[in-house]
Each structure stands twice: as structure tokens, then as C-alpha cells.
Design a protein around this motif. Sequence first.
Motif, mmCIF file in Angstrom:
data_model
loop_
_atom_site.group_PDB
_atom_site.id
_atom_site.type_symbol
_atom_site.label_atom_id
_atom_site.label_comp_id
_atom_site.label_asym_id
_atom_site.label_seq_id
_atom_site.Cartn_x
_atom_site.Cartn_y
_atom_site.Cartn_z
ATOM 1 N N ASN A 39 0.873 -1.100 0.198
ATOM 2 C CA ASN A 39 0.176 0.298 0.020
ATOM 3 C C ASN A 39 1.021 1.107 -0.088
ATOM 4 O OD1 ASN A 39 -2.336 -1.559 0.346
ATOM 5 N ND2 ASN A 39 -3.140 -1.393 2.379
ATOM 6 N N ASP A 81 5.074 6.130 5.293
ATOM 7 C CA ASP A 81 5.417 6.524 3.253
ATOM 8 C C ASP A 81 5.483 7.986 3.717
ATOM 9 O OD1 ASP A 81 2.739 6.616 2.266
ATOM 10 O OD2 ASP A 81 2.403 5.271 3.498
ATOM 11 N N LYS A 100 -14.723 -3.136 -2.334
ATOM 12 C CA LYS A 100 -14.561 -3.871 -3.783
ATOM 13 C C LYS A 100 -16.300 -4.633 -4.202
ATOM 14 C CE LYS A 100 -9.878 -5.335 -2.705
ATOM 15 N NZ LYS A 100 -9.686 -5.764 -1.462
ATOM 16 N N GLY A 128 -8.138 -11.084 -1.670
ATOM 17 C CA GLY A 128 -6.828 -9.795 -0.859
ATOM 18 C C GLY A 128 -7.831 -8.811 0.135
ATOM 19 N N PHE A 131 -5.069 -3.221 3.852
ATOM 20 C CA PHE A 131 -4.742 -3.217 5.533
ATOM 21 C C PHE A 131 -5.319 -3.847 6.620
ATOM 22 C CE2 PHE A 131 -6.643 -0.082 7.807
ATOM 23 C CZ PHE A 131 -5.742 0.198 8.321
ATOM 24 N N HIS A 280 -1.345 -9.193 -4.957
ATOM 25 C CA HIS A 280 -2.726 -9.011 -3.380
ATOM 26 C C HIS A 280 -3.139 -10.929 -3.936
ATOM 27 C CE1 HIS A 280 -1.798 -4.873 -2.504
ATOM 28 N NE2 HIS A 280 -1.956 -4.462 -3.002
HETATM 29 N N1 LIG Z 1 -0.157 4.243 3.370
HETATM 30 C C1 LIG Z 1 -0.889 4.223 2.283
HETATM 31 N N2 LIG Z 1 -1.656 5.918 1.065
HETATM 32 C C2 LIG Z 1 -2.556 5.809 1.027
HETATM 33 N N3 LIG Z 1 -3.497 5.027 0.402
HETATM 34 C C3 LIG Z 1 -3.866 4.794 0.805
HETATM 35 C C4 LIG Z 1 -2.495 3.620 2.079
HETATM 36 N N4 LIG Z 1 -2.996 2.352 2.531
HETATM 37 C C5 LIG Z 1 -3.730 2.452 2.167
HETATM 38 N N5 LIG Z 1 -4.406 3.096 1.156
HETATM 39 C C6 LIG Z 1 -5.914 3.802 0.272
HETATM 40 O O1 LIG Z 1 -6.612 2.303 1.130
HETATM 41 C C7 LIG Z 1 -6.994 1.840 0.041
HETATM 42 C C8 LIG Z 1 -7.478 0.175 0.452
HETATM 43 O O2 LIG Z 1 -6.571 -0.607 1.227
HETATM 44 P P1 LIG Z 1 -6.077 -1.977 1.261
HETATM 45 O O3 LIG Z 1 -5.253 -2.424 1.335
HETATM 46 O O4 LIG Z 1 -7.993 -2.149 1.816
HETATM 47 O O5 LIG Z 1 -6.869 -2.185 -0.260
HETATM 48 P P2 LIG Z 1 -6.433 -2.093 -1.569
HETATM 49 O O6 LIG Z 1 -4.488 -1.979 -2.015
HETATM 50 O O7 LIG Z 1 -7.255 -1.746 -2.047
HETATM 51 O O8 LIG Z 1 -6.493 -3.933 -2.495
HETATM 52 P P3 LIG Z 1 -6.209 -5.030 -2.039
HETATM 53 O O9 LIG Z 1 -4.966 -4.584 -0.910
HETATM 54 O O10 LIG Z 1 -7.568 -5.615 -0.830
HETATM 55 O O11 LIG Z 1 -5.559 -4.987 -3.704
HETATM 56 C C9 LIG Z 1 -6.334 1.691 -1.114
HETATM 57 O O12 LIG Z 1 -7.181 1.650 -2.486
HETATM 58 C C10 LIG Z 1 -6.241 2.988 -0.676
HETATM 59 O O13 LIG Z 1 -6.610 3.911 -1.211
#
Ligand SMILES: Nc1ncnc2c1ncn2[C@@H]1O[C@H](COP(=O)(O)OP(=O)(O)OP(=O)(O)O)[C@@H](O)[C@H]1O
Length: 644
Positions: A39, A81, A100, A128, A131, A280
Motif C-alpha cells: 500500500n 511513507d 470491492k 485480498g 490493510f 494481492h
Molecule cells: N499507505 C497508504 N497511503 C495512501 N493510501 C492508502 C494507504 N494504504 C491504503 N490506502 C488506501 O486505502 C485503500 C484500501 O487499502 P487496502 O489495502 O485495504 O486495499 P487495496 O490495496 O485497495 O486492495 P488489495 O490490497 O485487496 O488489493 C487503498 O486502495 C488506498 O486507496
Amino acid sequence: MEAKKETHQFKTEVQQILNLIINSLYSNKDIFLRELISNASDAIDKVRYKAETEPGILGDDTEFKIKLSPDGIKRTFEISDNGIGMTYEEVLENIGTIAKSGTAGFLEALEQAKGHETLLPELIGQFGVGFYSAFMVADKITLVTRAAGAEANQAVKWESTGDGSYTIEETEKAHRGTTITLDLKKKGKDDKDFTDQWTVRGIVKQHSDFVSYPITMEVERDEPLPDEEIIKDKDDKPIGATTRKVMREETLNSMKAIWTRSPSDVKDEEYEEFYKHLSHDWNPPMERLHLKFEGTTEYDALLYIPSKAPFDLFTPERRHGIHLYSKRVFIMEDCKELMPEYFRFVKGVVDASDLNLNVSREILQQDRLVLNIRKNLLKKLFDKLEKMDAKTYNQFYDEFGAVLKEGIHTDPSKKEKIASLARYKTTKSEDAWVSLDDYVKNMKADQKEIYYITGDKLSALLNSPHLEKLKEKDFEVLLMTDPVDEWVVQTLTEYDGKPLKSAEKGDLDLDKVDDSKKEAYNALFGFIKGHLEEKIKEVKPSTRLKDSVACLSGDAWDMSAYMEKLLKASGQKPPETKRVLELNMDHPVVEKIKALFESDRDNPELKNYSQLLLDMAIVSEGGKLDNPGRFSKMVGDLMTRAME
Ligand SMILES: Nc1ncnc2c1ncn2[C@@H]1O[C@H](COP(=O)(O)OP(=O)(O)OP(=O)(O)O)[C@@H](O)[C@H]1O
């Protein structure tokens, strides 16, 4: 500005998924770090890309990195980050809901997997959970984030213990980006210690080595003391310590973009980890393709075919899988221009060095370089599929066949190729997949057409009365059970010079109909039609029935029963098409009705029998009766009389 703290409830599906993650993934806890690093890396990609058109957005914070700070005393783990960050609305939208598509289907699959606990990690991996996986190791998660372009006092703090609700409030943050602090759970006897630097190093190396930004951590090192600080004796020999412990920031990953390396230098495990980072998906991929093109079109591509279809493969919001880079700078995710819809399950990266970084999606569609890359990639993917051994190909087809077949309808230039890759179960295949080439090879000497029937249930199709005569002739019939097949047969009107013919539409012309016999039934058929006129357009002698009494068919150009069902299921109103009631002139029941009709045309039973014939035809193809109660009563009356 008044900072107010709001408490929100998680959406039900989020809480359900959280509970599952917390309770079912004991063995896979390490991956929380991979998910958070992914992420963070995505967030840096995004701000870098944005800065291409808004250079001011980075300010002086231009050294991208992902910083890990484990603290063994406080038992916390922090990851920060300097990526794009999130606004208040974005936090609400992204963290706390699962946007999703396919969530419901996913939860349903999980429900079914209950009792097979080993399946759960695999299923969750397919979905997936990003977070939320941090709740495997943390009692509490605090996320503080400041969006690119926002002021220091416009930052947002999100906090949750994962038990139903979270809080969100405005706060201050000195720099752009996101910092996530995990209050780690109490360590069980067999748990890894995520505050131990060697544990952290190991996980980063294993799962995130190729991330293209430095993943750093303050680590304790022994460093030599400067000469003037070393205490020495009269012979200039040191007395006591010559080194001291210092904290130094160290980069834990090699950052080598895996696709730029030579395929012979990349280990299988590295490919696999990169796939997991990218997709993922926790399952290993089924196949990979690492391509390096030189010459006029210069680019690297690393593509993967997943081993399992994701849940959202057929939903409108589904994602495409190709990330586009230029000289290792991220340009965009889900690059639809590089892959047709029917290959949307392919994941990977394409890095084209000659691509303009400011390229927009509109321009990409016409960009010759992009069109060329797409053509090459398609060719390679088709080659790969054609060369797969039968077992692997069947596995692939089970997962993605229905998607691939869309191409027969949507990409005329690849119609033949995809048709040759299509597989069907048939009346003779006993659950094995059969290719159209094999079908044609096995055609009987007097068989001129490729027969098929469409519907949603294999068992219903296999036993369909429409196939009786074809089975008697020993002609094989393709059993088409994917909705997309309805579109396939509209486009694929012939294969290898042989026309495709529906077993439930038009005349089958298998045997010559005895005209004098037909004549003898004319009056009865006219009577039945007169009684059922509102529902059917014709009553005629069947060319396809052998043992059954009745079936419904259509004219060659009519919509099939399955197509009608599909359109209704999608909320559309298909035009009312009346179907043809076909009766088996060789069946004793039809003969007896004829005798009754000829002896007493006014017998009230004749109308009941006409209705029963129609109902039986509907039931035999798995259709819905207008009046099932009437049907059941009529059958009951008949049974009583039969037993008198
Ligand atoms: N470190 C971060 N900085 C900015 N935005 C973030 C960060 N972490 C998460 N997000 C936002 O939160 C959303 C959800 O994160 P999550 O990890 O739950 O799902 P994803 O990455 O979209 O999907 P997946 O991990 O299932 O492929 C991300 O799509 C992003 O927009």
C-alpha cells in the motif's frame, strides 16, 4: 478549526471479514507487512505520477521511502511513507468500507468453506484484504495521513481496535504521507517477534525485496570509535572498547525491479513474491511470461496468469491487471489499453522506455507503441496457452474459459484462434473438456453440422429431450452452460467449415418425416394449437424426439430459452417470442389422444391433455410453469384413473 472526533461503525461486511482475518489466518501473519508495504509503495507511485503534471506537489520532500520502526519496549510497529496520503473523505471511503465488488460472493464462498478451515486462507488470499490484515497482529491500529497538497493541520487520524467501530478526526502532521502504528498483540509462545530486527529484515527480504523504493529501518550497529575517543596505554595500545553501538538507518530491500533483470537471474521464489505483491493474491500463479523486447519497440513485460479466478471477474467494477511503467517510473495501474477485456485476469507490468510519462488514457488508445506492445503480448499469451499441457490447460480453462470465450464475440480478428482454444463438455465426454477440433475429428460420416444446446445446468442439458434423436444417431452435442456461449454461437456460425446448429431450434432434418402420417395428425395438431394459441405459435411433429412425448423448440432465428432467461435475470424484458410445441407422433400417448380426438372431438379431456402436453414440454427443459398447481392436479387425477 474545531477538531471533532467522530465514531463510525464498520460496514457489516468489513466486520465479517475482519473477524475472519483475525480468527482464521494464524499461520500467515507475516503477510501483514507485505500488505502494508504494498500500500505504501502504491501511494508513492501515485504521488510520483501526480508530480509529473503538478511538479510543485512534492515540495522539498522528494526522497521517497518507506520507513519501518519497530519498538520492542512499547511493543509497537510503525510504518510510514511519503506517498500521496489521504484526505478525510478518502480515509472514510477507503478504510472502513470495502469498496470491492464481489464482497457478497466472497462471503458466501467463505460460508460454504466453513468446516474446511484449511480453505479459508486460500479464499481470503484470493480476495485480498490488504490493510485489514494488520489486525492479525495488532490490537489497535492508528493511521495518521496527510494528503499531497494538504496543509499540516489538515491531516487525518483514524483509529480502531477492530471490534465494530473506528474513530476519525482531524489532526496535525508535519509531512506528506501516511504513518500507520500498530499496537502489537501479546506475543504467543510460537509467535514471531515483529519488533525483532532480524525477523523484520527476513520478512522484508522474502516478500518485498523488489519494491522500488527504499524500505528503511533504524538498526543497531557496532561502529569503530573515532581515534581520539579511544583510550590508549603508553604503547599506544587501546584499553577497553574500540567500538560503540549506534543507531543507523539501513535499507532492507535491494529495490531491483524484477522485470528489468534477465530472466535467467530471477529465482522462482522471487517471481512468485513479486506476483503476490502485485496482485494481492496469496496463491502462487499458474504461469508467468517474462518478455524483453528490443529493437523498434523496446519494452520489458512480466505477465502472470493467476491460478484462481478472482471474485470480481464478472462484475462491472472489475479491475484490469496490467501496470504500466516507463523506465521504472509508474504511469498507471489497470492499463486496459494493453490487454483486451477477455484477458483481464492477466496480471503484470509493462515497462516501455519510450513512453511519454504524461501520456493520458485517451492518447494511449491510439499510441502506436502501445498498440504494438498489445499485439505482441497477445501473441505471446496465445502461444503460451496453446503450448500448455492438457492438464494445466484444463485447470486454466476451468477458471478463465468463460472470460476467454468473450473474445470470440468481441474480437473478430481472434475469433478463430479463441474458438480453437474453447472447450466444451459434450454428450459423450463424461465431464471432460473437448475442443472443437476434437469434436470435428469425431464427427460421424453422415454428420454435417456441429450440434450444440445452451442452458444453465449440465445435467438438465444432458437429459434434454431435444437431444433424443441426436443421441440415437450417435451424434455428439456440445453442452454450453456459460451465459457467454449465447453470444459465442451468434458470432461463431461455423468452425472448420462446419455450421454450428442448435439442437433446440429449427428442424433437425435427421430423418425424413413421413408425410402421410403427418397429414393424419393435422387435425389434432390444429385443435391443440387452437386451445393453446396464446402460448405457442405452432404445433408440429417433432424431428428430435424419440422417447419423450413433447418438447418446445424455436425457429432457427428465434431467441433460445436460455437467452431469454439470461435477459430476464439481468432485468431486461426480452421480446415475447412464442415457441413451437413439438409432439412425438410415435409416442403411444399422442396416438391415443389422436384416437380420442377422432372418436369424440367434444370430449372435455382433450383440452386438459393439450395443456398437459405443453406443461410436460416446459418441465422437461427445466422451465417454469404458469400454473404448477393445475399441472400437479391433472397428473394426480390421471394417476388415480390409471389405478382404478
Ligand atoms: N499507505 C497508504 N497511503 C495512501 N493510501 C492508502 C494507504 N494504504 C491504503 N490506502 C488506501 O486505502 C485503500 C484500501 O487499502 P487496502 O489495502 O485495504 O486495499 P487495496 O490495496 O485497495 O486492495 P488489495 O490490497 O485487496 O488489493 C487503498 O486502495 C488506498 O486507496
